[in-house]
Design an enzyme around this catalytic site. Structure first.
Site, PDB file in Angstrom:
ATOM      1  N   ALA C  76       0.829  -1.210   0.000  1.00  0.00           N
ATOM      2  CA  ALA C  76       0.000   0.000   0.000  1.00  0.00           C
ATOM      3  C   ALA C  76       0.863   1.260   0.000  1.00  0.00           C
ATOM      4  CB  ALA C  76      -0.929  -0.011   1.214  1.00  0.00           C
ATOM      5  N   SER C 316       1.303 -21.193   3.130  1.00  0.00           N
ATOM      6  CA  SER C 316       0.229 -20.669   2.291  1.00  0.00           C
ATOM      7  C   SER C 316      -0.968 -21.608   2.294  1.00  0.00           C
ATOM      8  CB  SER C 316       0.710 -20.521   0.856  1.00  0.00           C
ATOM      9  OG  SER C 316      -0.406 -20.370   0.019  1.00  0.00           O
ATOM     10  N   ARG C 363     -11.155 -19.367   6.140  1.00  0.00           N
ATOM     11  CA  ARG C 363     -10.104 -19.484   7.142  1.00  0.00           C
ATOM     12  C   ARG C 363     -10.637 -19.621   8.561  1.00  0.00           C
ATOM     13  NH1 ARG C 363      -5.837 -14.997   4.798  1.00  0.00           N
ATOM     14  NH2 ARG C 363      -5.102 -16.357   3.146  1.00  0.00           N
ATOM     15  N   ARG C 472     -11.183 -11.778   6.005  1.00  0.00           N
ATOM     16  CA  ARG C 472     -10.606 -11.543   4.687  1.00  0.00           C
ATOM     17  C   ARG C 472     -10.434 -12.855   3.936  1.00  0.00           C
ATOM     18  NH1 ARG C 472      -5.778 -12.061   2.707  1.00  0.00           N
ATOM     19  NH2 ARG C 472      -4.693 -12.302   4.694  1.00  0.00           N
TER      20      ARG C 472
END
Lengths: 215, 247, 677
Positions: C76, C316, C363, C472
């Site tokens: 960002a 991951s 998740r 998320r």
């Protein structure tokens, strides 16, 4: 550095080939030596081609040494504080001894030229100038002395190591080792060049010492 | 396990510095090397001695912050970063010498921390593809051959840790340089600036005071991301082509 | 309100919430409701396009007169620095690391989502938008999320142009894979190092601007205070971490892109240096902190091995595409070699409970399921406290089906990493995994322009409360960071800067002097307490409290207890801390002390927020709010709002945070109770 180095490789390869003429006997060797001076005649004067080669080699030597000095100085400046402990895990001994090996070869070349080219010192008789114009005899006389053979063998070891890394390194510097395969080939070339040249050179003094080659 | 640590301590850039010896006890083999140093630092703090300063951040082997010359090897005896080195690589009773990266462009800031901003400046000199935000064409409009894209990726994994410089007897950063040249040079997007990039980056590298490459190979063997030596050959090739074409 | 038409022609699909419970009574003060002052209107697909047009422009000649401070150089921050530099503004970029390239975005492994629909499998901007809102359990703003989905495709174009080496197919076109929680393949990836490659792309773009002179980079600098002059953010106080110098940097606008605060749990997948200080300093200066309790616990991390652990390592979740998760059916099998446990004695619990999504459930569901299995005593690996905290992630099926080489090509770096850390070879023995704190959805409150409630203070990336709602989706963090940095912020900040350059502020201005003095005082305080405990030991204790009571499962009693414990810890910290060394050199203990002090205050607020939100949504699970079969149960009628907290003073001095609610009204998507069964 790489280009001058490759030039040297070509030179020592030819030089080594010439030396092997010693196995053909006195006449073969001396004729070869004489012929070296006659290359290019009559277009070129006597020893003309030889001098062109010599000048080429001198220029290459200057370039080679100058590059070495620059690299050495840059390396020293890049690491002013040394490690207390430093291991080498991925490099050959030859790659790490290029500078000292190079210096050894430089000292050797001076002696070698005094021995066979410039002063033509015959270490067994003390004669200079090779009054008989018999390079073969001068060579056999020289290598009949064990310590002369030892000096030459040490020099050939230094040369072999220098060539072992130098061959690979020059190919790498010229950018011809972009893949794992080409890199492995360049490494192999280093071994071949080193063994063939240093081995080929070493054959003659060893043969003299053990009596295979004699007057 | 119990260990003897010989650690380079240096209060600041102008301090002379020297090796100090410490003992640590009760180290478990599941600890990472840096967790072992955390234990030492907690001990030092309790004793009122200032903890050893060392760099680390992600501690998962990807950010490139950690460094350390461990027993004469950059990132220690395994092919990984110091933060991913575990104590099972050592034995009870070992003496471990820990030093900072040593190179003139990597000056010591404190203890084991060095300044690696020279790497940023090398990237600034040309380690990028000029593509302003918003100007990009549709991503699939330029296919990239898979093998080339794979090679680009494999060398783009460089984490900029500086181990190559630390391990190189010449103090050269050619592996770092070669990795970036190869990464960008293998992709179609990297072609327009390919040759000016290599000339500019090599110039900056030399200007920073890194040594010249003599193809010894210590860099590739120290590299935690296993960047191969052929990137230096690629660098040389691109440089040769660039100079030939008057860049 | 539901059913009636709004003035812009859209129809709200839900009523404004009305909270009836009040669990956090006594811990907070009720404030005025708030709304996004720049919320866009009209059909959702046109909102961003229209806004880009409506936002005012800054004349190129004026841009170089405008100074922008950007704190943080991750996706960002780095992307914003590069883009604003390219546009011609004067950018000053700050990071605590020794190089911008080290920001923790680099550690993201799996990939980045984009609605390119290259696979022609039914993906679209709307579907990515829908999935993200649904995945976030309807706790995000729909306009923001739509914009995110809309610009996602541009991100891929931009990154490819920069030379990001994404995975490709044999024909040379970009490859995609599907990623946790979605049924389309929209994730672009670069082996297991996508974050690294994207960050290096942004870093290189930023370094190019450094060379061009538009960006000035300050590494090893830590922001310690926000300067607010006449109600506007006008600069920062930063400490040069090498010399210890306290520096003042002034600008027309300040951007915080400082990442998340997962390290409040001490053990997390964040970097050692990741911290909340910049955001917390801004919060104490008036910026609202939104939804701080929304914490994402990542299901596939390497389990804790012992007391010494300093951080956790993520594997991951792309691993869940090919790995199967199981625990032994019988407790007595938990200590056996997993290869000796026959198929019929294995419980593939995700496949059993969630047959349609199986191992790819979101998740939070995967994480909580693992916790329950271990709580039942069926966990594997070393004992941590009273339980074994680990479940198997098994690749033997995938290796049989695809061959070891194919598995190696996809995951070799992850497998290698696992083996290095645990000493076990995952090609032969199933991996052991356990959830760990990974990401926080909460953060500083921002409007549609990413501007906080302090004018001139913009917040981007994980540092803002962002577009992820309460949870998320995988591969969306990279998407959001780059969306904010490359495309959103540069298009919204100009509307604010169109009023600039603002009146010049001098270093001698009273607000600047005061900010600097406060920073100096705090540093002097840390060094003078001279107690007995290191900052690290406080951090560890705080982390234990947070993980135990504000982790995967939260209860009313637990949270109250945690708040008390944190307050005690805070009092002890300020009287018994020990920081050695001095302020005028590099001093890592001093840096740590400041960060821990802020984490303690944040931890308290997180618990209060969690206590107030008596519902389960996404990454926030209140045991009091679940269905009969243990699923998370939302209460939209009470909690469909953003909890924006205003700093109300130090709790040790009687201060209480002030709660402002921003209602979440949907017009494009109807709220549904999530079900992955």
């Amino acid at each position: 550095m790489a280009v001058s180095g490759l030039l040297f490789i070509a030179f020592v390869l030819a030089h080594m080939y010439g030396n092997l003429k010693a196995f053909g006997g006195e006449d073969s060797f001396n004729t070869y030596a004489e012929h070296l001076r006659e290359i290019g005649e009559p277009m070129l004067p006597h020893e003309g081609a030889l001098w062109i080669i010599r000048i080429g080699l001198i220029v290459a030597l200057v370039v080679h040494v100058a590059c070495a000095v620059i690299l050495w100085r840059r390396a020293a400046a890049a690491r002013p504080v040394q490690y207390a402990v430093k291991k080498n895990t991925g490099s050959s001994l030859s790659s790490r001894t290029m500078r000292w090996g190079g210096l050894t070869l430089l000292v050797f070349i001076v002696w070698h030229l005094l021995n066979f080219t410039i002063v033509k010192v015959n270490p067994s008789s003390g004669e200079t100038g090779d009054p008989d114009h018999n390079p073969y005899a001068l060579m056999v006389d020289s290598f009949d002395l064990w310590w002369m053979t030892v000096i030459y063998l040490i020099a050939m070891l230094a040369l072999g190591m220098h060539l072992h890394h130098g061959t690979f390194s020059s190919l790498q510097t010229l950018g011809w080792t972009n893949t794992a395969t080409s890199r492995a080939r360049a490494r192999a070339a280093g071994w071949v060049v080193a063994i063939v040249i240093a081995g080929g050179f070493a054959l003659v003094p060893l043969s003299v010492l053990v009596g295979i080659i004699e007057k | 396990m119990n260990l003897t640590l010989k650690i380079w301590r240096q209060a600041g850039p102008s301090d002379k510095g020297g090796i100090h010896t410490y003992q640590v006890q009760g180290i478990s083999e599941d600890m990472s090397f840096l967790e072992m140093l955390d234990v030492l630092n907690e001990q030092l703090n309790e004793k009122g001695e200032e903890p050893v300063a060392f760099d680390s951040d992600c501690r998962e082997g990807i950010c490139g912050t950690c460094s350390l010359m461990i027993n004469g090897e950059a990132h220690g005896p395994e092919v990984t970063t110091t933060c991913q080195l575990h104590m099972r690589s050592f034995s009870d009773g070992d003496t471990i010498t820990i030093e900072p990266w040593r190179a003139e462009p990597f000056s010591v800031i404190k203890d084991l921390i060095v300044d690696r901003s020279a790497f940023d400046r090398i990237i600034q000199s040309g380690g990028f593809i000029s593509a302003n935000t918003g100007s990009a064409p549709e991503a699939n409009s330029v296919p990239a051959p898979r093998d080339k894209a794979m090679r680009a990726f494999n060398v783009a994994t460089c984490i900029g840790c500086g181990a190559c410089v630390a391990a190189c007897p010449n103090g050269s950063a050619s592996l770092f340089l070669g990795a970036k040249i190869t990464h960008l040079g293998e992709l179609p997007q990297g072609q327009p600036e390919r040759y000016s990039r290599v000339v500019d980056m090599v110039g900056q590298h030399d200007h920073e005071g890194f040594g010249g490459c003599t193809n010894i190979g210590e860099c590739a063997s120290a590299c935690p991301k296993e960047i191969p030596l052929d990137v230096i050959s690629q660098l040389n090739k691109d440089l040769r082509t660039a100079l030939k074409n008057g860049y | 309100m539901a059913g009636s038409t709004l003035h812009d022609g859209t129809t709200p699909l839900n009523a404004a919430p009305n909270q009836t419970s009040d669990d956090a009574h006594g811990y907070y003060t009720a404030g005025d409701p708030i709304a996004d002052p720049v919320a866009p209107t009209g059909p959702i697909k046109d909102r961003w396009t229209n806004r880009k047009f409506e936002n005012r422009l800054v004349n190129p000649a004026n841009r170089r007169k405008l100074d922008i401070i950007i704190v943080g150089t991750g996706l960002a921050g780095g992307a914003a620095a590069a883009t604003l530099g390219e546009a011609g503004y004067n950018v000053k970029s700050f990071c605590y690391q020794d190089s911008p390239r080290r920001a923790h975005s680099i550690a993201a492994q799996g990939g980045i989502n984009a609605a390119k629909n290259y696979k022609e499998d039914g993906d679209s901007t709307f579907r990515l938008f829908y999935d993200t809102v649904k995945g976030g359990d309807y706790r995000s703003r729909e306009s923001n999320v739509y914009r995110l989905a809309e610009v996602s495709a541009n991100i891929i174009d931009q990154c490819v142009a920069q030379g990001v080496p994404f995975a490709r197919e044999y024909g040379g076109l970009l490859d995609n894979r599907s990623f946790g929680g979605v049924q389309v393949s929209r994730t672009f990836y670069a082996r297991g190092q996508t974050g690294q490659q994207l960050l290096i792309g942004a870093y290189q773009a930023m370094e190019r601007q450094v060379a061009a002179g538009t960006v000035e980079q300050f590494t090893r600098h830590e922001m310690l205070e926000l300067i607010v002059v006449d109600g506007k953010a006008r600069g920062i106080i930063a400490r040069d971490m090498v010399t210890g110098e306290i520096e003042t940097h002034l600008a027309d606008v300040v951007v915080l892109a400082t990442g998340g605060y997962g390290n409040v749990f001490f053990l997390s997948t964040n970097a050692m240096g990741s911290n909340v200080t910049a955001a917390w300093r801004a919060h104490r200066k008036g910026a609202y902190m939104a939804n701080p309790c929304y914490t994402q616990i990542h299901p596939t991390c390497i389990p804790v091995s012992g007391e010494h652990q300093s951080k956790l390592t993520l594997m991951s979740e792309s691993l869940r595409n090919d790995g199967r998760i199981w625990v032994p059916k019988k407790k007595e099998d938990c200590t056996k070699d997993p290869r000796d446990i026959p198929e019929e004695d294995r419980d593939y619990y995700l496949e059993r409970i969630y047959p349609s999504f199986g191992n790819l459930v979101p998740r939070d569901i995967a994480s909580r399921a693992a916790k329950y299995m271990c709580d039942e005593g069926r966990g594997v690996g070393p004992m941590v406290g009273d339980f074994r905290r680990g479940v198997y992630l098994d690749f033997s099926d995938a290796i049989q089906r695809l061959g070891e080489d194919a598995v190696r090509e996809k995951y070799d770096n992850l497998f290698d990493m696992y083996e290095r850390i645990t000493g076990e070879n995952p090609y032969q023995v199933p991996m052991r995994i356990y959830p760990a704190v990974h990401y926080v959805m909460g953060g500083l409150w921002v409007d549609y322009h990413l501007q906080s409630n302090i004018p001139g203070l913009f917040v981007s990336g994980e540092a803002n409360f962002s577009d992820h709602g309460a949870n998320r989706l995988g591969a969306s963090a990279l998407m959001q960071g780059l969306a904010d940095g490359y495309f959103v912020l540069p298009n919204t900040i100009r509307d604010y800067l169109a009023d600039g350059p603002f009146e010049k502020v001098d270093e001698s201005h009273e607000a600047v002097v005061e900010a600097k003095r406060a920073v100096q005082e705090r540093i002097d305080k840390f060094l003078s307490i001279n107690g007995t405990r290191s900052a690290d030991s406080y951090h560890k204790e705080l982390g234990n409290i947070m993980w135990e009571y504000c982790g995967m499962e939260r209860t009313e009693d637990g949270l109250r207890k945690a708040i008390d414990m944190i307050r005690e810890l805070k009092a002890d910290f300020w009287t018994n801390l020990k920081v050695l060394g001095s302020a005028d050199t590099l001093n890592q203990s001093l840096e740590k002390a400041g960060r821990v002090a802020d984490f303690i205050e944040l931890g308290e607020l997180m618990c209060i927020d969690a206590l107030n939100r008596r519902e389960s949504c996404g990454g926030h699970f209140r045991a009091e709010s679940q269905t009969d079969d243990g699923e998370a149960l939302r209460h939209d009628e009470e909690f469909a709002y953003v909890a924006a907290w205003e700093w109300g003073g130090d709790s040790l001095e009687g201060g209480q945070p002030v709660l402002h609610k921003e209602d979440l009204i949907y017009t494009a998507i109807e709220m549904k109770q999530r079900s992955y069964k």
